[in-house]
Design a protein around this motif. Structure first.
Motif, PDB file in Angstrom:
ATOM      1  N   PRO A  21       0.809  -1.227   0.000  1.00  0.00           N
ATOM      2  CA  PRO A  21       0.000   0.000   0.000  1.00  0.00           C
ATOM      3  C   PRO A  21       0.845   1.282   0.000  1.00  0.00           C
ATOM      4  O   PRO A  21       0.462   2.272  -0.627  1.00  0.00           O
ATOM      5  CB  PRO A  21      -0.824  -0.099   1.286  1.00  0.00           C
ATOM      6  CG  PRO A  21      -0.833  -1.525   1.652  1.00  0.00           C
ATOM      7  CD  PRO A  21       0.452  -2.085   1.133  1.00  0.00           C
ATOM      8  N   TRP A  23       3.843   1.754  -1.388  1.00  0.00           N
ATOM      9  CA  TRP A  23       4.355   1.986  -2.733  1.00  0.00           C
ATOM     10  C   TRP A  23       3.237   2.384  -3.696  1.00  0.00           C
ATOM     11  O   TRP A  23       3.392   3.322  -4.481  1.00  0.00           O
ATOM     12  CB  TRP A  23       5.064   0.724  -3.245  1.00  0.00           C
ATOM     13  CG  TRP A  23       5.559   0.914  -4.646  1.00  0.00           C
ATOM     14  CD1 TRP A  23       6.674   1.592  -5.041  1.00  0.00           C
ATOM     15  CD2 TRP A  23       4.910   0.458  -5.829  1.00  0.00           C
ATOM     16  NE1 TRP A  23       6.778   1.580  -6.408  1.00  0.00           N
ATOM     17  CE2 TRP A  23       5.696   0.882  -6.928  1.00  0.00           C
ATOM     18  CE3 TRP A  23       3.761  -0.270  -6.092  1.00  0.00           C
ATOM     19  CZ2 TRP A  23       5.365   0.607  -8.241  1.00  0.00           C
ATOM     20  CZ3 TRP A  23       3.440  -0.550  -7.403  1.00  0.00           C
ATOM     21  CH2 TRP A  23       4.233  -0.116  -8.449  1.00  0.00           C
ATOM     22  N   LEU A  24       2.099   1.662  -3.634  1.00  0.00           N
ATOM     23  CA  LEU A  24       0.994   1.995  -4.538  1.00  0.00           C
ATOM     24  C   LEU A  24       0.501   3.423  -4.333  1.00  0.00           C
ATOM     25  O   LEU A  24       0.275   4.158  -5.298  1.00  0.00           O
ATOM     26  CB  LEU A  24      -0.161   1.013  -4.365  1.00  0.00           C
ATOM     27  CG  LEU A  24      -0.008  -0.337  -5.041  1.00  0.00           C
ATOM     28  CD1 LEU A  24      -1.175  -1.247  -4.674  1.00  0.00           C
ATOM     29  CD2 LEU A  24       0.074  -0.174  -6.547  1.00  0.00           C
ATOM     30  N   CYS A  25       0.329   3.806  -3.086  1.00  0.00           N
ATOM     31  CA  CYS A  25      -0.184   5.160  -2.826  1.00  0.00           C
ATOM     32  C   CYS A  25       0.839   6.238  -3.155  1.00  0.00           C
ATOM     33  O   CYS A  25       0.518   7.227  -3.818  1.00  0.00           O
ATOM     34  CB  CYS A  25      -0.609   5.292  -1.365  1.00  0.00           C
ATOM     35  SG  CYS A  25      -2.142   4.430  -1.014  1.00  0.00           S
ATOM     36  N   VAL A  28       2.176   5.570  -7.190  1.00  0.00           N
ATOM     37  CA  VAL A  28       1.270   5.374  -8.320  1.00  0.00           C
ATOM     38  C   VAL A  28       0.020   6.248  -8.221  1.00  0.00           C
ATOM     39  O   VAL A  28      -0.330   6.975  -9.159  1.00  0.00           O
ATOM     40  CB  VAL A  28       0.873   3.876  -8.441  1.00  0.00           C
ATOM     41  CG1 VAL A  28      -0.111   3.656  -9.558  1.00  0.00           C
ATOM     42  CG2 VAL A  28       2.100   3.013  -8.639  1.00  0.00           C
ATOM     43  N   VAL A  29      -0.678   6.203  -7.093  1.00  0.00           N
ATOM     44  CA  VAL A  29      -1.982   6.852  -6.998  1.00  0.00           C
ATOM     45  C   VAL A  29      -1.883   8.337  -6.627  1.00  0.00           C
ATOM     46  O   VAL A  29      -2.497   9.189  -7.281  1.00  0.00           O
ATOM     47  CB  VAL A  29      -2.867   6.111  -5.959  1.00  0.00           C
ATOM     48  CG1 VAL A  29      -4.182   6.827  -5.740  1.00  0.00           C
ATOM     49  CG2 VAL A  29      -3.096   4.676  -6.389  1.00  0.00           C
ATOM     50  N   LEU A  30      -1.126   8.670  -5.591  1.00  0.00           N
ATOM     51  CA  LEU A  30      -1.122  10.037  -5.070  1.00  0.00           C
ATOM     52  C   LEU A  30      -0.297  11.063  -5.844  1.00  0.00           C
ATOM     53  O   LEU A  30      -0.525  12.265  -5.673  1.00  0.00           O
ATOM     54  CB  LEU A  30      -0.677  10.021  -3.599  1.00  0.00           C
ATOM     55  CG  LEU A  30      -1.669   9.374  -2.631  1.00  0.00           C
ATOM     56  CD1 LEU A  30      -1.111   9.373  -1.221  1.00  0.00           C
ATOM     57  CD2 LEU A  30      -3.009  10.084  -2.682  1.00  0.00           C
ATOM     58  N   SER A  32      -0.517  12.184  -8.766  1.00  0.00           N
ATOM     59  CA  SER A  32      -1.384  13.063  -9.559  1.00  0.00           C
ATOM     60  C   SER A  32      -2.244  13.962  -8.669  1.00  0.00           C
ATOM     61  O   SER A  32      -2.710  14.999  -9.124  1.00  0.00           O
ATOM     62  CB  SER A  32      -2.278  12.231 -10.471  1.00  0.00           C
ATOM     63  OG  SER A  32      -3.120  11.408  -9.695  1.00  0.00           O
ATOM     64  N   LEU A  33      -2.435  13.591  -7.414  1.00  0.00           N
ATOM     65  CA  LEU A  33      -3.260  14.390  -6.508  1.00  0.00           C
ATOM     66  C   LEU A  33      -2.441  15.328  -5.632  1.00  0.00           C
ATOM     67  O   LEU A  33      -2.880  16.444  -5.340  1.00  0.00           O
ATOM     68  CB  LEU A  33      -4.099  13.462  -5.608  1.00  0.00           C
ATOM     69  CG  LEU A  33      -5.057  12.511  -6.329  1.00  0.00           C
ATOM     70  CD1 LEU A  33      -5.684  11.550  -5.338  1.00  0.00           C
ATOM     71  CD2 LEU A  33      -6.133  13.312  -7.048  1.00  0.00           C
ATOM     72  N   ARG A  40       2.862  13.209   0.486  1.00  0.00           N
ATOM     73  CA  ARG A  40       2.452  11.985  -0.204  1.00  0.00           C
ATOM     74  C   ARG A  40       2.994  10.742   0.500  1.00  0.00           C
ATOM     75  O   ARG A  40       2.256   9.793   0.772  1.00  0.00           O
ATOM     76  CB  ARG A  40       2.958  12.059  -1.653  1.00  0.00           C
ATOM     77  CG  ARG A  40       2.460  10.974  -2.527  1.00  0.00           C
ATOM     78  CD  ARG A  40       2.833  11.213  -3.980  1.00  0.00           C
ATOM     79  NE  ARG A  40       4.271  11.248  -4.201  1.00  0.00           N
ATOM     80  CZ  ARG A  40       4.914  12.180  -4.918  1.00  0.00           C
ATOM     81  NH1 ARG A  40       4.261  13.140  -5.504  1.00  0.00           N
ATOM     82  NH2 ARG A  40       6.216  12.130  -5.063  1.00  0.00           N
ATOM     83  N   ALA A  44       0.900   7.882   2.646  1.00  0.00           N
ATOM     84  CA  ALA A  44       1.026   6.483   2.229  1.00  0.00           C
ATOM     85  C   ALA A  44       1.558   5.620   3.372  1.00  0.00           C
ATOM     86  O   ALA A  44       1.101   4.480   3.574  1.00  0.00           O
ATOM     87  CB  ALA A  44       1.950   6.382   1.019  1.00  0.00           C
TER      88      ALA A  44
END
Length: 154
Positions: A21, A23-25, A28-30, A32-33, A40, A44
């Motif tokens: 989670p 690494w993904l957050c 990859v996910v955050l 752009s936000l 970030r 995460a």
């Protein structure tokens, strides 16, 4: 599965529940936000900590459970014949499988029941004969199968 291997699986699961989670957050996910990497990665890491703590609770239960435990009850209590009685734990009351009732002992006259520690249920208790009684723990009550030594058998 041996205990050391279960602890290794629990530890690996806890690590993966944290690392994936995070690494993904953060990667990859955050992105752009949130543009600030410090916020970030902190967010995460907080999510990864929550996921890892849940995995650690599961892992502790998985690693410390008894050998051969599957999480479901393995006990079986069966009375398969006519007028059979099967009791999986301790019995304290009267049990009768015959035509005549077993008189309940009055508390004033009854001898003190032996103080047995609570017994754990056995894996299988089966009363398979007619008028049979099977008890998986301790008995402190009167029992009667209805068999009278002086009476003719049906």
């Amino acid at each position: 599965m041996r205990r050391n291997l279960r602890w290794a699986v629990a530890g690996l699961t806890t690590f993966v529940a944290f690392a994936v989670p995070v690494w993904l957050c953060a990667a990859v996910v955050l992105p752009s936000l949130l543009k600030d990497p410090a916020i970030r990665w902190a967010l995460a890491s907080a999510l990864g900590t929550v996921m890892a703590s849940l995995a650690a609770v599961w892992g502790h239960g998985f690693a410390t459970r008894a050998e051969g435990t599957t999480g479901r009850s393995a006990s079986s209590v069966q009375a398969t014949a006519e007028r059979a009685v099967a009791i999986g734990r301790d019995n304290q009351g009267p049990v009768s499988t015959g035509d005549a009732q077993v008189p309940a002992q009055s508390p004033a006259v009854a001898p003190a029941a032996p103080q047995h520690p609570a017994s754990s249920p056995v894996d299988a208790v089966t009363a398979s004969g007619n008028r049979s009684i099977a008890i998986g723990g301790n008995n402190s009550g009167p029992l009667s199968t209805g068999d009278q030594p002086d009476s003719p058998r049906p």
